[in-house]
Design an enzyme around this catalytic site. Structure first.
Site, mmCIF file in Angstrom:
data_model
loop_
_atom_site.group_PDB
_atom_site.id
_atom_site.type_symbol
_atom_site.label_atom_id
_atom_site.label_comp_id
_atom_site.label_asym_id
_atom_site.label_seq_id
_atom_site.Cartn_x
_atom_site.Cartn_y
_atom_site.Cartn_z
ATOM 1 N N GLU A 179 -5.779 -8.361 0.612
ATOM 2 C CA GLU A 179 -6.262 -8.420 1.989
ATOM 3 C C GLU A 179 -7.762 -8.195 2.004
ATOM 4 O OE1 GLU A 179 -4.183 -5.661 4.503
ATOM 5 O OE2 GLU A 179 -2.251 -6.078 3.539
ATOM 6 N N GLU A 225 0.827 -1.213 0.000
ATOM 7 C CA GLU A 225 0.000 0.000 0.000
ATOM 8 C C GLU A 225 0.859 1.261 0.000
ATOM 9 O OE1 GLU A 225 -2.634 -0.432 3.359
ATOM 10 O OE2 GLU A 225 -4.037 -1.632 2.185
#
Length: 484
Positions: A266, A120
């Site tokens: 995720e 990220e």
């Protein structure tokens, strides 16, 4: 999110003789940001006994990789964001990283399939910190893999938060495109991945939407179809996952990447640390997700099996809680490898999660507030603050599992958390005249006063050293404050 410990789910439609749809190819992200991580060999057994065939790591810890040798479990190793600069600016560093963390382990029999370069990195809260280094690091790792003769066997990817794309049409997936401020770099990275036969990896969290917006429609986060649908053309979206996923599909299509594979890096639901983080919601979400993708139908814009990593495998009590107290409670297993709730992954005959075997616990004793101690004692606040600064008090607070404790219960919980993390050392339960050790479990119906497992001497030396240094500093300060 953070992140360690997540489930990779590649789904195909299989049917047991009883007619139950199941999911194959299940894997898990394995996180190690814990004060007392379970020994890697036990975690590998946990993965195998639960039929988990793939594992995603957020680093390349050698003990973890060694435990996976000849296990047959497919592995994705990770490069943390703080390493991106050195790899981006030094090709030799990239070559050395691949040699040490990929080639060496592949040669030993570890089935490494992916390298996740960063995690990220374009998250808005990073304020562009990794904007200039992510793509160069990705290129250098790819070049290093080719140089090592692994270019066709190991693929690079770059897990992104779902905030790298947005929609310009009132929340409709068909308005999906990459975020304006990072549009060009996202195109560059996506083209590079696509040209090298690598997947686009994204993390999707309906829980976070509920966490940051009290008005978010709760039912829309789940999969029963009870929420008000979003109608996009002739498509009716009844859950957030499908809508978010297809917003990415539209963003890819608009920029020329129609058939690019997508991995959900995720997805999951925490069980504590917030009023919406609880066992009931977590079980509802994760089982709903598994059932939703077990059909193999995919989403309205992308048919076929969904490739996803559930987040996460085991709770991590040393994770940063800056995003929220829930960060330490994403696991489907507690810190000791015990299942939290019934969850059918479609991989065992029982349809239940199998607990970790061989975990060794400390003695059955707890540190609690002495009944003789007064709540008015001026040392109470200092002691609790100290205990929680070095332990894990995220289960205390409004709407949490221990939110119904009285004042003495809260204090006892803080004392015990510190005591357990300090391996039940006698001095760890000496908060002036406030504390005492008991042999009777103070746990309540909803609040678990844990007993820590024996410390594992291997694992992440960086985390252990940092944690130890912080501990030493705070111990010295506290000794002066409390006992002078």
């Amino acid at each position: 999110m953070g992140r360690l410990c997540v489930f990779h789910v590649v789904v195909s439609l299989l049917v047991f003789s009883m007619g139950v749809e199941v999911v194959s190819g299940i894997g898990a992200n394995w996180g190690t940001q814990a004060t007392h991580p379970i020994p890697p060999d036990i975690v590998v057994k946990l993965l195998r006994e639960n039929g988990i065939q793939k594992v995603k790591l957020f680093d390349a810890d050698s003990d973890t990789l060694n435990a996976l040798t000849n296990s047959g479990i497919e592995v994705m190793v990770g490069i943390p964001n703080d390493m991106l600069y050195s790899i981006a600016t030094n090709m030799k560093a990239a070559v050395n990283w691949v040699k040490q963390n990929v080639s060496n382990h592949v040669d030993k029999g570890v089935f490494i399939r992916y390298v996740a370069v960063g995690n990220e990195p374009f998250l808005k809260t990073y304020n562009g910190t990794f904007l200039e280094t992510t793509f160069p690091a990705l290129r250098n790792i790819q070049a290093a893999l080719i140089k090592a003769g692994l270019g066709s066997k190991v693929k690079v990817t770059c897990p992104q938060n779902a905030d790298v794309y947005t929609t310009t049409q009132a929340g409709l997936p068909s308005g999906g495109d990459f975020r304006a401020d990072i549009h060009q770099v996202m195109i560059d990275i996506t083209k590079f991945l696509n040209d090298n036969g690598a997947p686009f990896t994204v993390n999707i969290y309906p829980f976070i939407s509920l966490y940051i917006d009290a008005n978010f429609p709760v039912d829309y986060a789940f999969f029963e179809g009870n929420g008000a649908p979003i109608i996009d053309g002739g498509i009716s979206y009844t859950n957030m996952f499908d809508a978010n996923h297809d917003t990415l599909v539209w963003a890819l299509q608009k920029n020329g990447f129609t058939n690019m594979p997508i991995i959900i890096g995720e997805i999951g639901w925490p069980t504590d640390g917030d009023r919406n983080a609880n066992l009931m919601y977590a079980q509802r979400f994760n089982q709903g997700f598994m059932t939703h993708i077990a059909t193999g139908k995919g989403t309205p814009m992308r048919s076929g099996p969904v490739d996803a990593y559930l987040f996460s495998l085991i709770d991590e009590d040393a994770k940063s809680i800056s995003p929220g107290n829930f960060e330490r409670h994403w696991g489907i297993f507690y810190f000791d490898g015990q299942p939290k709730y019934p969850l059918n992954l479609g991989t065992t005959n029982t349809g239940m999660l199998a607990a970790a075997r061989g975990v060794v616990y400390l003695e059955k004793k707890w540190c609690v507030m002495s009944p003789k101690a007064s709540l008015d004692d001026p040392q109470v606040a200092l002691s609790v603050s100290y205990a929680c600064s070095l332990a894990d008090c995220t289960s205390l607070g409004y709407g949490t599992s221990c939110g119904n404790l009285d004042t003495r219960g809260n204090i006892s919980y803080a004392f015990n958390s510190y005591y357990q993390i300090q391996n039940q050392l006698d001095r760890a339960c000496k908060f002036g005249n406030l504390s005492m050790v008991v042999n009777r479990d103070p746990s309540t119906e909803t609040c678990r006063y844990g007993i820590m497992i024996e410390p594992y001497e291997g694992g992440s030396t960086e985390l252990s050293a940092g944690y130890l240094q912080t501990l030493i500093t705070l111990v010295v300060v506290t000794i002066v404050v409390l006992f002078s």
